[in-house]
Design an enzyme around this catalytic site. Structure first.
Site, PDB file in Angstrom:
ATOM      1  N   TYR A   1       0.810  -1.191   0.065  1.00  0.00           N
ATOM      2  CA  TYR A   1       0.021  -0.066   0.112  1.00  0.00           C
ATOM      3  C   TYR A   1       0.853   1.338  -0.017  1.00  0.00           C
ATOM      4  O   TYR A   1       0.654   2.268  -0.583  1.00  0.00           O
ATOM      5  CB  TYR A   1      -1.010  -0.110   1.044  1.00  0.00           C
ATOM      6  CG  TYR A   1      -2.117  -1.013   1.022  1.00  0.00           C
ATOM      7  CD1 TYR A   1      -3.082  -0.811  -0.035  1.00  0.00           C
ATOM      8  CD2 TYR A   1      -2.062  -2.302   1.517  1.00  0.00           C
ATOM      9  CE1 TYR A   1      -3.939  -1.861  -0.329  1.00  0.00           C
ATOM     10  CE2 TYR A   1      -3.052  -3.157   1.265  1.00  0.00           C
ATOM     11  CZ  TYR A   1      -3.971  -2.804   0.236  1.00  0.00           C
ATOM     12  OH  TYR A   1      -5.042  -3.799  -0.095  1.00  0.00           O
TER      13      TYR A   1
ATOM     14  N   GLN B   1     -15.135   2.252  -6.116  1.00  0.00           N
ATOM     15  CA  GLN B   1     -14.377   1.243  -5.456  1.00  0.00           C
ATOM     16  C   GLN B   1     -12.872   1.498  -5.520  1.00  0.00           C
ATOM     17  O   GLN B   1     -12.292   1.000  -4.644  1.00  0.00           O
ATOM     18  CB  GLN B   1     -14.542  -0.090  -6.240  1.00  0.00           C
ATOM     19  CG  GLN B   1     -15.990  -0.469  -6.382  1.00  0.00           C
ATOM     20  CD  GLN B   1     -15.983  -1.600  -7.358  1.00  0.00           C
ATOM     21  OE1 GLN B   1     -15.751  -2.799  -7.293  1.00  0.00           O
ATOM     22  NE2 GLN B   1     -16.385  -1.133  -8.615  1.00  0.00           N
TER      23      GLN B   1
ATOM     24  N   VAL C   1      -9.419   3.624  -4.152  1.00  0.00           N
ATOM     25  CA  VAL C   1      -8.952   4.007  -2.946  1.00  0.00           C
ATOM     26  C   VAL C   1      -8.150   5.317  -3.281  1.00  0.00           C
ATOM     27  O   VAL C   1      -7.565   5.972  -2.176  1.00  0.00           O
ATOM     28  CB  VAL C   1      -8.166   2.953  -2.316  1.00  0.00           C
ATOM     29  CG1 VAL C   1      -9.294   1.855  -1.829  1.00  0.00           C
ATOM     30  CG2 VAL C   1      -7.098   2.337  -3.158  1.00  0.00           C
TER      31      VAL C   1
ATOM     32  N   HIS D   1     -14.384   0.974  -0.906  1.00  0.00           N
ATOM     33  CA  HIS D   1     -13.114   0.142  -0.172  1.00  0.00           C
ATOM     34  C   HIS D   1     -12.340   0.740   0.445  1.00  0.00           C
ATOM     35  O   HIS D   1     -10.818   0.310   0.489  1.00  0.00           O
ATOM     36  CB  HIS D   1     -12.610  -0.609  -1.690  1.00  0.00           C
ATOM     37  CG  HIS D   1     -13.499  -1.699  -2.144  1.00  0.00           C
ATOM     38  ND1 HIS D   1     -13.428  -2.050  -3.390  1.00  0.00           N
ATOM     39  CD2 HIS D   1     -14.573  -2.091  -1.690  1.00  0.00           C
ATOM     40  CE1 HIS D   1     -14.452  -2.775  -3.609  1.00  0.00           C
ATOM     41  NE2 HIS D   1     -15.066  -2.932  -2.528  1.00  0.00           N
TER      42      HIS D   1
ATOM     43  N   SER E   1     -14.890  -4.344 -13.552  1.00  0.00           N
ATOM     44  CA  SER E   1     -15.268  -5.626 -14.145  1.00  0.00           C
ATOM     45  C   SER E   1     -16.401  -6.179 -13.461  1.00  0.00           C
ATOM     46  O   SER E   1     -16.840  -7.234 -13.767  1.00  0.00           O
ATOM     47  CB  SER E   1     -14.111  -6.434 -13.815  1.00  0.00           C
ATOM     48  OG  SER E   1     -13.886  -6.641 -12.449  1.00  0.00           O
TER      49      SER E   1
HETATM   50  P1  OAD Z   1     -10.892  -4.636 -12.139  1.00  0.00           P
HETATM   51  O1  OAD Z   1      -9.291  -4.581 -12.456  1.00  0.00           O
HETATM   52  O2  OAD Z   1     -11.431  -6.133 -11.758  1.00  0.00           O
HETATM   53  O3  OAD Z   1     -11.567  -4.077 -13.573  1.00  0.00           O
HETATM   54  C1  OAD Z   1     -11.165  -2.897 -14.088  1.00  0.00           C
HETATM   55  C2  OAD Z   1     -12.079  -2.613 -15.296  1.00  0.00           C
HETATM   56  O4  OAD Z   1     -11.785  -1.569 -15.873  1.00  0.00           O
HETATM   57  C3  OAD Z   1     -12.295  -3.800 -16.403  1.00  0.00           C
HETATM   58  O5  OAD Z   1     -13.510  -3.975 -16.770  1.00  0.00           O
HETATM   59  C4  OAD Z   1     -11.447  -3.132 -17.655  1.00  0.00           C
HETATM   60  O6  OAD Z   1     -11.873  -3.598 -19.107  1.00  0.00           O
HETATM   61  C5  OAD Z   1     -11.712  -1.742 -17.342  1.00  0.00           C
HETATM   62  N1  OAD Z   1     -10.653  -0.655 -17.968  1.00  0.00           N
HETATM   63  C6  OAD Z   1      -9.555  -0.726 -18.327  1.00  0.00           C
HETATM   64  N2  OAD Z   1      -9.012   0.361 -18.690  1.00  0.00           N
HETATM   65  C7  OAD Z   1      -9.963   1.319 -18.774  1.00  0.00           C
HETATM   66  C8  OAD Z   1     -10.292   2.573 -19.255  1.00  0.00           C
HETATM   67  N3  OAD Z   1      -8.895   3.363 -19.843  1.00  0.00           N
HETATM   68  N4  OAD Z   1     -11.167   3.232 -19.119  1.00  0.00           N
HETATM   69  C9  OAD Z   1     -12.320   2.459 -18.490  1.00  0.00           C
HETATM   70  N5  OAD Z   1     -12.127   1.348 -18.051  1.00  0.00           N
HETATM   71  C10 OAD Z   1     -11.322   0.536 -18.266  1.00  0.00           C
HETATM   72  O7  OAD Z   1     -11.015  -3.262 -11.266  1.00  0.00           O
HETATM   73  P2  OAD Z   1     -12.585  -3.159 -10.044  1.00  0.00           P
HETATM   74  O8  OAD Z   1     -13.499  -3.540 -10.984  1.00  0.00           O
HETATM   75  O9  OAD Z   1     -12.547  -1.738  -9.669  1.00  0.00           O
HETATM   76  O10 OAD Z   1     -10.649  -4.338  -4.277  1.00  0.00           O
HETATM   77  O11 OAD Z   1     -12.052  -4.210  -9.064  1.00  0.00           O
HETATM   78  C11 OAD Z   1     -13.008  -4.084  -7.889  1.00  0.00           C
HETATM   79  C12 OAD Z   1     -12.201  -4.431  -6.700  1.00  0.00           C
HETATM   80  O12 OAD Z   1     -11.431  -5.613  -6.884  1.00  0.00           O
HETATM   81  C13 OAD Z   1     -11.246  -3.258  -6.185  1.00  0.00           C
HETATM   82  O13 OAD Z   1     -11.841  -2.135  -5.544  1.00  0.00           O
HETATM   83  C14 OAD Z   1     -10.332  -4.051  -5.495  1.00  0.00           C
HETATM   84  C15 OAD Z   1     -10.058  -5.272  -6.290  1.00  0.00           C
HETATM   85  O14 OAD Z   1      -9.608  -6.320  -5.354  1.00  0.00           O
HETATM   86  C16 OAD Z   1     -10.095  -4.461  -2.997  1.00  0.00           C
HETATM   87  O15 OAD Z   1      -8.961  -4.368  -3.222  1.00  0.00           O
HETATM   88  C17 OAD Z   1     -10.951  -4.512  -1.848  1.00  0.00           C
END
Ligand code: OAD
Length: 230
Positions: A53, A86, A88, A104, A174
């Site tokens: 972190y 979500q 941080v 989160h 995602s």
């Molecule tokens: P993910 O890494 O799972 O998903 C990221 C999403 O962003 C994917 O659908 C990509 O296609 C999309 N993406 C990539 N580049 C992009 C761009 N330039 N513009 C828009 N979208 C883009 O991340 P999260 O869904 O945020 O939690 O993950 C959720 C949680 O999982 C996080 O908050 C974290 C992680 O584990 C904790 O650490 C508790």
């Protein structure tokens, strides 16, 4: 004024140079969730977790909001906007959004391991905590982050507010992680949902308007589409 609720994820900040989690080369390809994002991992090897972190905090301090964050903030001129992120990092706030809830946790904050109400804010000139850094009651400090297996304190508020949305906008997530991903189920019937992501996102929500673009271009297109709806 219509109420837009934004649910954002790591893709929102990708164009600011912050890694996502599940894309190829993302953080969860390089680190094990169990090691760096669970209470058990912190008990096993606290310095490893603090280092993880610390590095992310430094990257977040160095990053700048992108046009997507700025576009979301500018929507406040025409709409009531509630952002549930979500993420941080604090790039939504730095772009000017005034109503941001972090589901989160927040990277720039740390808290006591003994008393969760003792929360401290770090600054760019001292962005690290290490083993031995303690709260005023003498307990080790930890990141103010919701780890897997921990409660998500802001989720009830998010569920309540999502029910009042006139429009839901999902950006750069995602939708793999619950309960945040489940927020889509709380919208009122007939509320339009826009999903901005350059890649395919699996969701069973009917009638979603996909904007298959990155956050900056996607938010621009969203704003044009919303203008046409007025
Ligand atoms: P993910 O890494 O799972 O998903 C990221 C999403 O962003 C994917 O659908 C990509 O296609 C999309 N993406 C990539 N580049 C992009 C761009 N330039 N513009 C828009 N979208 C883009 O991340 P999260 O869904 O945020 O939690 O993950 C959720 C949680 O999982 C996080 O908050 C974290 C992680 O584990 C904790 O650490 C508790």
């Amino acid at each position: 004024m219509k109420h837009i609720v934004v649910l954002s994820g790591a893709g929102m900040s990708a164009e600011s140079g912050i890694s996502t989690f599940r894309d190829s080369g993302g953080l969860w390809e390089q680190h094990s969730i169990e090691d760096v994002a669970t209470p058990e991992g912190f008990r096993r090897n606290p310095q490893l977790v603090l280092d993880f972190y610390n590095a992310r905090r430094k990257a977040a301090f160095d990053a700048l909001p992108n046009e997507g964050h700025i576009g979301v903030a500018e929507m406040e001129k025409d709409f009531k906007v509630s952002v549930f992120t979500q993420n941080v990092d604090n790039l939504h706030e730095r772009a000017g959004s005034t109503n941001v809830v972090h589901l989160h946790g927040e990277l720039d904050k740390v808290r006591s391991t003994a008393d969760p109400s003792l929360i401290y804010t770090l600054t760019a000139d001292k962005p690290e905590i290490n083993l031995g850094d303690k709260c005023e009651k003498g307990s080790q400090l930890r990141p103010h982050i919701v780890w897997f297996g921990e409660a998500v304190p802001m989720i009830e508020k998010a569920m309540r507010i999502v029910q009042t949305a006139d429009i839901l906008v999902v950006i750069g997530t995602s939708l793999n992680v619950y309960p945040a991903a489940g927020l889509l189920n709380y919208i009122k019937q007939g509320v339009p949902v826009y999903l901005i992501d350059p890649n395919e996102v699996k969701t069973y929500q009917p009638g979603i308007h996909f904007i298959r673009k990155g956050a900056s271009e996607g938010v621009k297109e969203l704003r044009e589409r919303l203008k046409l709806m007025e």
